[in-house]
Design an enzyme around this catalytic site. Sequence first.
Site, short mmCIF file in Angstrom:
data_model
loop_
_atom_site.label_atom_id
_atom_site.label_comp_id
_atom_site.label_asym_id
_atom_site.label_seq_id
_atom_site.Cartn_x
_atom_site.Cartn_y
_atom_site.Cartn_z
CG ASP A 34 -2.06 -0.98 1.05
OD1 ASP A 34 -2.14 -1.62 -0.03
OD2 ASP A 34 -2.85 -1.13 1.99
CE1 TYR A 37 -2.89 2.21 -6.53
CE2 TYR A 37 -3.43 3.48 -4.57
CZ TYR A 37 -3.74 3.09 -5.86
OH TYR A 37 -4.85 3.57 -6.48
CG ASP A 38 -0.88 5.02 -0.15
OD1 ASP A 38 -1.82 4.82 -0.95
OD2 ASP A 38 -0.94 4.71 1.05
CB SER A 89 -11.79 7.41 -1.77
OG SER A 89 -10.54 7.06 -1.28
CG LEU A 90 -11.52 8.30 4.08
CD1 LEU A 90 -10.93 7.50 5.23
CD2 LEU A 90 -12.27 9.50 4.63
CD GLU A 120 -14.56 7.22 12.63
OE1 GLU A 120 -15.39 7.77 13.37
OE2 GLU A 120 -14.86 6.64 11.58
CE LYS A 122 -7.77 4.72 5.27
NZ LYS A 122 -7.65 3.36 4.73
CG ASP A 124 -5.83 -2.56 5.64
OD1 ASP A 124 -6.42 -2.12 4.63
OD2 ASP A 124 -4.69 -3.04 5.61
NE ARG A 143 -14.49 2.77 -2.63
CZ ARG A 143 -13.24 3.06 -2.28
NH1 ARG A 143 -13.00 3.57 -1.09
NH2 ARG A 143 -12.24 2.82 -3.10
CE1 TYR A 236 -15.68 1.66 8.51
CE2 TYR A 236 -16.42 3.83 7.80
CZ TYR A 236 -15.82 2.62 7.52
OH TYR A 236 -15.37 2.35 6.26
CE LYS A 326 -3.56 5.04 3.32
NZ LYS A 326 -3.39 3.82 2.57
CB CYS A 420 11.29 -25.00 -15.63
SG CYS A 420 10.92 -25.74 -14.03
CB CYS A 423 11.89 -29.88 -15.51
SG CYS A 423 10.78 -28.69 -16.28
CB CYS A 438 7.59 -24.84 -15.71
SG CYS A 438 7.99 -26.52 -16.21
CB CYS A 443 7.71 -29.71 -14.15
SG CYS A 443 8.76 -28.70 -13.13
N1 LIG Z 1 -1.33 -2.17 -3.03
C1 LIG Z 1 -1.99 -1.78 -4.08
O1 LIG Z 1 -1.70 -2.16 -5.20
C2 LIG Z 1 -3.15 -0.88 -3.91
C3 LIG Z 1 -3.96 -0.53 -5.00
C4 LIG Z 1 -5.05 0.29 -4.79
C5 LIG Z 1 -5.31 0.77 -3.53
N2 LIG Z 1 -4.50 0.43 -2.48
C6 LIG Z 1 -4.73 0.95 -1.12
O2 LIG Z 1 -5.99 1.46 -0.98
C7 LIG Z 1 -5.93 2.84 -0.68
C8 LIG Z 1 -6.91 3.60 -1.50
O3 LIG Z 1 -8.08 2.97 -1.41
P1 LIG Z 1 -9.43 3.62 -0.96
O4 LIG Z 1 -9.91 4.57 -1.97
O5 LIG Z 1 -10.27 2.49 -0.59
O6 LIG Z 1 -9.05 4.57 0.18
P2 LIG Z 1 -8.50 4.36 1.60
O7 LIG Z 1 -8.49 2.95 1.98
O8 LIG Z 1 -7.25 5.13 1.71
O9 LIG Z 1 -9.62 5.16 2.40
C9 LIG Z 1 -11.01 5.13 2.13
C10 LIG Z 1 -11.65 3.96 2.71
O10 LIG Z 1 -11.28 3.78 4.04
C11 LIG Z 1 -12.22 2.92 4.62
N3 LIG Z 1 -12.31 3.19 6.06
C12 LIG Z 1 -11.79 2.40 7.02
N4 LIG Z 1 -12.04 2.88 8.23
C13 LIG Z 1 -12.77 4.00 8.06
C14 LIG Z 1 -13.35 4.92 8.97
N5 LIG Z 1 -13.21 4.81 10.29
N6 LIG Z 1 -14.03 5.95 8.44
C15 LIG Z 1 -14.15 6.09 7.09
N7 LIG Z 1 -13.63 5.24 6.20
C16 LIG Z 1 -12.93 4.20 6.68
C17 LIG Z 1 -13.48 3.08 3.85
O11 LIG Z 1 -13.76 1.84 3.27
C18 LIG Z 1 -13.14 4.05 2.76
O12 LIG Z 1 -13.71 3.67 1.54
C19 LIG Z 1 -4.56 3.29 -1.01
O13 LIG Z 1 -4.14 4.32 -0.17
C20 LIG Z 1 -3.76 2.05 -0.86
O14 LIG Z 1 -3.32 1.97 0.48
C21 LIG Z 1 -3.46 -0.37 -2.65
ZN LIG Z 2 9.61 -27.43 -14.76
#
Ligand SMILES: NC(=O)c1ccc[n+]([C@@H]2O[C@H](COP(=O)([O-])OP(=O)(O)OC[C@H]3O[C@@H](n4cnc5c(N)ncnc54)[C@H](O)[C@@H]3O)[C@@H](O)[C@H]2O)c1
Ligand SMILES: [Zn+2]
Length: 687
Positions: A34, A37-38, A89-90, A120, A122, A124, A143, A236, A326, A420, A423, A438, A443
């Site tokens: 994540d 990605y961010d 989203s946030l 509050e 967040k 995951d 969503r 929430y 975060k 491979c 093999c 492969c 294999c």
């Molecule tokens: N690793 C990857 O390839 C990849 C790809 C896309 C997204 N992501 C991850 O997802 C994030 C973006 O996704 P997103 O748009 O879902 O945003 P986000 O996860 O950063 O934040 C929005 C989401 O947080 C959630 N959330 C959890 N607790 C909450 C609370 N107390 N109040 C309100 N919302 C709450 C809700 O589901 C809301 O939709 C990125 O920052 C990244 O970390 C990762």
């Molecule tokens: Zn093989």
Amino acid sequence: MTPDAAQSRLAELRATIARHDELYYRRAEPEISDSEYDRLKRELADLETRFPELAVAASALDGESPTARVGDDRTEGFATYRHRQRMMSLDNTYSPDELREFHERLAKLLDREELTYVVEPKIDGLAVSVTYEHGKLVRAVTRGNGIEGDDITANALTIRALPRKLHPVPGGAPLPDIVEIRGEIFMTLAEFERINKLREEAAEPLYANPRNLAAGTVKQLDSREVAQRRLEIVLYGLGYCEPASALPATQSAWHELVRAWGLPAVEKYWIARGPDEVWAAVQELDRLRDAFSYATDGAVVKLDSLPLQREAGATSKAPRWAMAYKFAAERAETLLRAITIQVGRTGVLTPVAELEPVHLSGSTVSRATLHNRDELARKDIRVGDYVYVEKAGEIIPAVVAVNLSRRAPACVPYVFPAACPVCSTPVVQIEGEVALRCPNYDCPVQIRRRAQHFASKACVDIDGLGIAMVDTLVERGWLRGIPDIYRLRREDLLTLGKSVEKSTDNLLAAIEASKAAELWRFIHGLGITHVGAASAKDLAQKFRSLEALADARYEDFIADKKSVIEGIGETMALALIEHFNDPRNRAVITELAALGVSPAPPPEKSTEPASLLLAGKTFVLTGTLPGMTRDEAAAKIEAAGGKVSGSVSKKTSYVLAGAEAGSKLAKAESLGVPVIDEAAFLRMLAG
Ligand SMILES: NC(=O)c1ccc[n+]([C@@H]2O[C@H](COP(=O)([O-])OP(=O)(O)OC[C@H]3O[C@@H](n4cnc5c(N)ncnc54)[C@H](O)[C@@H]3O)[C@@H](O)[C@H]2O)c1
Ligand SMILES: [Zn+2]
């Protein structure tokens, strides 16, 4: 940066992010962490601010930028449902300064100095919107793209913690006519580990973290598969409410209302006056969060007052009244000693980083996945590099980048093997996939993993034929395919060690006994893509022998574009047909039969309406059953003509009780209503 360079980087970032969005939201199989990605997204946002005209041009060319839209999780096979109120989203940040700027922006926008916030956790997991009408659960939706999402009600119903009905608050406002409540579906670490252990035993690839597993589970088309895994939920957020007068005036009161209605609510929240208190709360949350039942990746700071929230409004993607802070992933730097290549059951090659052991978030890390050839090349990771390893929400650590300042001149780019490693067969790339495979059916690794899967508990369940034993047998050359399990010779096995007589006899007895295992176990054990245990049961019911399954044709699965067998869709049908089109897979079936394997088909579903069995009987369910959810039990009762009732009375025929049964059990005992457990219930169903 020149505009030209910016333009090409912009296009590159947009494409990369779109790909990771697809992997993360739709397939629940992210390739990067994540935080990585961010960072990509932050880089894109910065470029868009510095070169606004390029950003506009790019959007005109191929649609909205990923920085301006909500990641889309909609997948095929689900009905879509339009949210009454958008799901957003946030905005997020890793910087305490930006958190303070968030407050300053709001203070300016709302034209007041003093603002009260709720801080509050967040959570995951994956976002879900749950609708109750007149207090009754009617729908659960993902969503999606924020406007409409996938209707996952059937899967959400497997979540035991999700009440079917809201409790009215004594002396409080009546339950709203319609309320959409937002929350997060997640999986506990313990459940995640339980499932990964089963996968490991079955020689299947492991899930990287609980979030991906929860997301993947929610998007399973077969809710019986979902019921095998325990999902949790926490609620929430407020979506939509009718009448609006049923709503409290603050976010904190909303949390209390959610709890009072009997819904699982956040474990803790903080009311913070001004940015200093916000920061203190965020830090306290960081200290406490390890003890929460869900994984958290940050804190969400929200304006407490709902009227002020409305006044602040939202951008195209996120509310202006909330910000996610975060927590930075823990990271360590270490030496990459070697890159090894693992070969999976289906031949997929996965590069693995062999690291100088390093301490990270409470454990020692010496290996990390490098995902695939493309990822490896993109990051230009070389043997001998010092690399950064991270473990954010991920349980399996990932190499996120190279410390270029420490790169030795002798380090050369890594060349992904063209053959491979086991093999030596040249690898192939399957169209539409990043993975290299492969293609050699014989294999040795693939043979090993196929046999391990076949013999595992989830499949034919041969005691004594675990992962290590299979490895040994393959090494000795005694196992070259699944049928060889039934050709093992006692005199060979006895050469494996000194006092192995007893274990050898036990193993041979287990192998012999497995010849008559249930048919679905064999079907699952063949390792056909997409075919899990529940589908294997459906297939067993319909085809009743391995031969009949192997002979099945497209029309047996899909007629008039519809599934003939409930739960078996087109993807699985095609996978089955492809599997048995391969003469080697056909041969497995013939050889098994010749070796005396004779799987037990399931009992015929009687054509007599089974309804007669439990007709006129009323059941009350309570507690946690060991082998099925309450919904499954209810479905069985109803299918057999019985009724399920919510409360115990003299008219109740049986109370079906599991672990931690509550007051219903006591009531049954006081009324003299018979109480049965799951085993007795199953006997009853079997007549
Ligand atoms: N690793 C990857 O390839 C990849 C790809 C896309 C997204 N992501 C991850 O997802 C994030 C973006 O996704 P997103 O748009 O879902 O945003 P986000 O996860 O950063 O934040 C929005 C989401 O947080 C959630 N959330 C959890 N607790 C909450 C609370 N107390 N109040 C309100 N919302 C709450 C809700 O589901 C809301 O939709 C990125 O920052 C990244 O970390 C990762
Ligand atoms: Zn093989």
